[in-house]
Design a protein around this motif. Sequence first.
Motif, short mmCIF file in Angstrom:
data_model
loop_
_atom_site.label_atom_id
_atom_site.label_comp_id
_atom_site.label_asym_id
_atom_site.label_seq_id
_atom_site.Cartn_x
_atom_site.Cartn_y
_atom_site.Cartn_z
N UNK A 176 -27.67 -30.61 -10.97
CA UNK A 176 -28.95 -30.24 -10.36
C UNK A 176 -30.07 -30.18 -11.40
N UNK A 177 -29.70 -29.93 -12.68
CA UNK A 177 -30.69 -29.83 -13.75
C UNK A 177 -30.05 -30.30 -15.04
N UNK A 178 -30.82 -31.07 -15.82
CA UNK A 178 -30.39 -31.51 -17.15
C UNK A 178 -31.40 -30.96 -18.16
N UNK A 179 -30.89 -30.31 -19.21
CA UNK A 179 -31.74 -29.77 -20.28
C UNK A 179 -31.39 -30.49 -21.57
N UNK A 180 -32.36 -31.18 -22.13
CA UNK A 180 -32.15 -31.90 -23.39
C UNK A 180 -32.45 -30.96 -24.55
N UNK A 181 -31.41 -30.55 -25.27
CA UNK A 181 -31.55 -29.73 -26.47
C UNK A 181 -30.88 -30.44 -27.64
N UNK A 182 -31.07 -31.76 -27.71
CA UNK A 182 -30.34 -32.60 -28.65
C UNK A 182 -31.02 -32.75 -30.00
#
Length: 446
Positions: A159-165
């Motif tokens: 439902x949600x993708x968080x890019x912390x890369x």
Amino acid sequence: MNHAIVIGASMAGLLSAAALHAKFARVTVLDRDAMPDDDEHRKGVGQSRHAHALLARGHEAVERLLPGITAELVAQGAITSDVQRNARHIHCGQRHARVESGMTGLLASRPMLEGQVRRRITALPGVRLLPDSVAAGLLVERDRVTGVRLAGGEPIPADLVVDASGRGSRTPFWLDELGIVPPAEEHVMLDVRYGTREFRRRPGDLDGDLIVVVAPTPDKPRGGVALAMEGDRWIVTLVGYGQAPGRSLAGFAEFAADLPALDLHRLISTAQPIGEPQVYRNPAGIRRRYERMTRFPDGLLVTGDAVCAFNPRYGQGMTVAALEALELLKTDLRPLPFFKRVAKVVDGPWQITVDDDVRLLHAASTLSLKKRLLNAYLERFHAAAAHDQELALRFQRVANLYAPPLSLITPGSLVRVLRNGSPRATSVPDPESVPREASERSTRST
């Protein structure tokens, strides 16, 4: 909501997962690294072998996200300390007055800090960490991100993708593939070079102080920090703009001897070294202006160094990541409102680093009149802070991200600077040349 994916098991990613756990039934954290079983350095955290500390505000934020983690870390040897009382802060060549600040920082090695955060996160129900997993692309339906595609081709819906890369984030490229103009970027060229060594910490070192910060000056663009940490160790990181300390112990000490103060040189010259020297280079600071975009797909957020990678000399990265994670606890997780909130978190520390780096890297004659006046004022501010505990405290509130940089030039600060910041002012004594009690009396008497 059912499922959230976090790309990256950095501190930003792990703390984001802690926040998302409060709102999603399942949270999956992906990372390209194999995760160590113990508190060890790992490839994806290139700076983990250098000095780390949680600023006071970051310490508060991490404790809010993971209640009780401070006690867990202290039980493993981490150290909590008032950021001003047991510290030596030397800026513009001036030794700031000591004061009980009421702000508590956390001193620990990066592997131990990250390791304990990772253990806490993976123990949460519904949270899983997938090591050796590379997010190769996004799943998208009708302008909404619906998950990620792994390098092996496996789709993972969410439902949600968080890019912390981190600073190597692929989001700008993925946006371009979707026909969306990537965010504008701001770069500050730095060429900051680090050298780090660990030393055995003995009772009585630095007269009991736990923190030393020696900031570079335009005429000596090199500085360093020493931080107490677990295992009765010191970690000492020396930094130069376009220059680095030698790898040998003699070269390391020689570099420290040319800092604006000799505190670190004395420690290096008397303490027992442990292990091998470590080096690191940071070519530039970068900020991606997601908050200025007018089109962005729903279901995708970006945080941590993927939004703004600071000059690490200022020690702001983990604290900013923790504050951004708190923004994930709020109700509105639409991208553009989220990015505007994150921009407010980033604005202050970005201004601090950029303004100071410009001061160090550019000749005064090339700066605008406004910049030259501000730099002259800050020199007088630090001269005054050598005597004025209130000014020293105000500086620490800015450095620990409780107050904006403009708070240093309020009318009240101006009056105190004019009263105590004469160019003829003499900084408080070197604490190694006089007893601690006498040094503290000299600052209290003003």
